[in-house]
Design a protein around this motif. Sequence first.
Motif, PDB file in Angstrom:
ATOM      1  N   VAL A  45       0.839  -1.203   0.000  1.00 52.97           N
ATOM      2  CA  VAL A  45       0.000   0.000   0.000  1.00 52.97           C
ATOM      3  C   VAL A  45       0.871   1.248   0.000  1.00 52.97           C
ATOM      4  CG1 VAL A  45      -1.648   1.365   1.349  1.00 52.97           C
ATOM      5  CG2 VAL A  45      -1.992  -1.103   1.094  1.00 52.97           C
ATOM      6  N   ASP A  46       1.907   1.253   0.833  1.00 59.47           N
ATOM      7  CA  ASP A  46       2.818   2.392   0.910  1.00 59.47           C
ATOM      8  C   ASP A  46       3.501   2.636  -0.438  1.00 59.47           C
ATOM      9  OD1 ASP A  46       4.091   4.470   2.438  1.00 59.47           O
ATOM     10  OD2 ASP A  46       5.908   3.252   2.468  1.00 59.47           O
ATOM     11  N   ARG A  47       3.925   1.550  -1.098  1.00 60.28           N
ATOM     12  CA  ARG A  47       4.575   1.685  -2.401  1.00 60.28           C
ATOM     13  C   ARG A  47       3.615   2.303  -3.418  1.00 60.28           C
ATOM     14  NH1 ARG A  47       4.712  -0.085  -7.242  1.00 60.28           N
ATOM     15  NH2 ARG A  47       3.003  -1.574  -6.932  1.00 60.28           N
ATOM     16  N   ARG A  48       2.372   1.842  -3.400  1.00 61.19           N
ATOM     17  CA  ARG A  48       1.394   2.362  -4.356  1.00 61.19           C
ATOM     18  C   ARG A  48       1.008   3.809  -4.046  1.00 61.19           C
ATOM     19  NH1 ARG A  48      -2.587  -2.718  -6.056  1.00 61.19           N
ATOM     20  NH2 ARG A  48      -0.907  -4.249  -6.310  1.00 61.19           N
ATOM     21  N   LEU A  49       0.997   4.157  -2.772  1.00 60.06           N
ATOM     22  CA  LEU A  49       0.760   5.556  -2.413  1.00 60.06           C
ATOM     23  C   LEU A  49       1.871   6.434  -2.967  1.00 60.06           C
ATOM     24  CD1 LEU A  49      -0.441   5.188   1.289  1.00 60.06           C
ATOM     25  CD2 LEU A  49      -1.735   6.306  -0.549  1.00 60.06           C
ATOM     26  N   ASP A  50       3.119   5.993  -2.770  1.00 59.10           N
ATOM     27  CA  ASP A  50       4.267   6.766  -3.264  1.00 59.10           C
ATOM     28  C   ASP A  50       4.264   6.874  -4.784  1.00 59.10           C
ATOM     29  OD1 ASP A  50       5.131   7.110  -0.686  1.00 59.10           O
ATOM     30  OD2 ASP A  50       6.633   5.507  -0.751  1.00 59.10           O
ATOM     31  N   ALA A  51       3.717   5.850  -5.453  1.00 57.66           N
ATOM     32  CA  ALA A  51       3.683   5.846  -6.917  1.00 57.66           C
ATOM     33  C   ALA A  51       2.488   6.614  -7.470  1.00 57.66           C
ATOM     34  CB  ALA A  51       3.656   4.401  -7.424  1.00 57.66           C
ATOM     35  N   GLY A  52       1.649   7.128  -6.576  1.00 64.22           N
ATOM     36  CA  GLY A  52       0.492   7.898  -7.017  1.00 64.22           C
ATOM     37  C   GLY A  52      -0.630   7.056  -7.590  1.00 64.22           C
ATOM     38  N   GLU A  53      -0.749   5.799  -7.150  1.00 65.29           N
ATOM     39  CA  GLU A  53      -1.755   4.905  -7.715  1.00 65.29           C
ATOM     40  C   GLU A  53      -3.121   5.039  -7.048  1.00 65.29           C
ATOM     41  OE1 GLU A  53      -0.435   0.870  -8.169  1.00 65.29           O
ATOM     42  OE2 GLU A  53       1.582   1.479  -8.770  1.00 65.29           O
ATOM     43  N   PHE A  54      -3.199   5.781  -5.927  1.00 62.43           N
ATOM     44  CA  PHE A  54      -4.486   6.043  -5.291  1.00 62.43           C
ATOM     45  C   PHE A  54      -4.919   7.452  -5.665  1.00 62.43           C
ATOM     46  CE2 PHE A  54      -2.859   2.690  -2.529  1.00 62.43           C
ATOM     47  CZ  PHE A  54      -4.000   1.925  -2.271  1.00 62.43           C
ATOM     48  N   PRO A  55      -6.107   7.608  -6.253  1.00 66.37           N
ATOM     49  CA  PRO A  55      -6.569   8.947  -6.648  1.00 66.37           C
ATOM     50  C   PRO A  55      -6.627   9.920  -5.468  1.00 66.37           C
ATOM     51  CG  PRO A  55      -7.916   7.251  -7.683  1.00 66.37           C
ATOM     52  CD  PRO A  55      -7.032   6.552  -6.702  1.00 66.37           C
ATOM     53  N   ASP A  56      -7.028   9.434  -4.305  1.00 67.98           N
ATOM     54  CA  ASP A  56      -7.071  10.273  -3.107  1.00 67.98           C
ATOM     55  C   ASP A  56      -6.089   9.680  -2.104  1.00 67.98           C
ATOM     56  OD1 ASP A  56      -7.590  11.706  -0.805  1.00 67.98           O
ATOM     57  OD2 ASP A  56      -9.753  11.761  -1.111  1.00 67.98           O
ATOM     58  N   ALA A  57      -4.843  10.102  -2.192  1.00 67.07           N
ATOM     59  CA  ALA A  57      -3.788   9.514  -1.357  1.00 67.07           C
ATOM     60  C   ALA A  57      -4.026   9.782   0.121  1.00 67.07           C
ATOM     61  CB  ALA A  57      -2.429  10.076  -1.777  1.00 67.07           C
TER      62      ALA A  57
END
Length: 228
Positions: A45-57
């Motif tokens: 989850v942290d990696r995907r947050l850093d990669a901008g994969e969540f529209p609302d981080a």
Amino acid sequence: MAQPEHFTPPVDAVLVRMRALDAQWPARDGVAVFNRVYLAVTAEVDRRLDAGEFPDARAASALDVRFAERYLAAADTVARGRRPPACWRPLFQFRRHPGVRPLQFALAGINAHIGHDLALAVVDACRTLGCEPADLEDEFDRVGDLLVSLEERIREDLMPGPDLLQIADPLTHLLGSWSLERARDATWAAARALWALRHCDDVVEEFTERLDAAVGFASRMLLTPLPH
């Protein structure tokens, strides 16, 4: 819209705590088995947050941290010699039982965390962010999809052998009775109900206690000692 209540620490903060537990507990400890699985989920989850994969981080981070804090609070409670919530008691009670297989430990922990903690974490995150559960549904679904994909990998990694393909194997039968998808759907309904009832303290308390007990019962069944 609800008013925001407090600051959300970064996901890195809960990762540090999980890694400390991983270093502290023996590898074969049942809670350590779950902790390794959950550490992998949170790191992803942290990696995907850093990669901008969540529209609302911000929303995704708040949900993930409030979710993790529920498990970490249970671990802290046990470390202080006190009883954790009912959903977590079976895992901590059976953590050293030689008749329980690693896959059972992993799924019992996932059951406790998804079935009970995630519903409360949605409410916690809504209060933190000043939003409604519907505003977190996309983040809830994305985290849930990640958990489902990791559950499949967990089953592959921790299944003890090809004998499990036999329908008569007790573990095949036991684990076939539980589904993360069904647990996730029930959790979303519970979160919405808790939010709708949030001004009725006595009803919320009773609902939460019954949810806790029911999820604990399911975890106890998942941890049924089996012959090797």
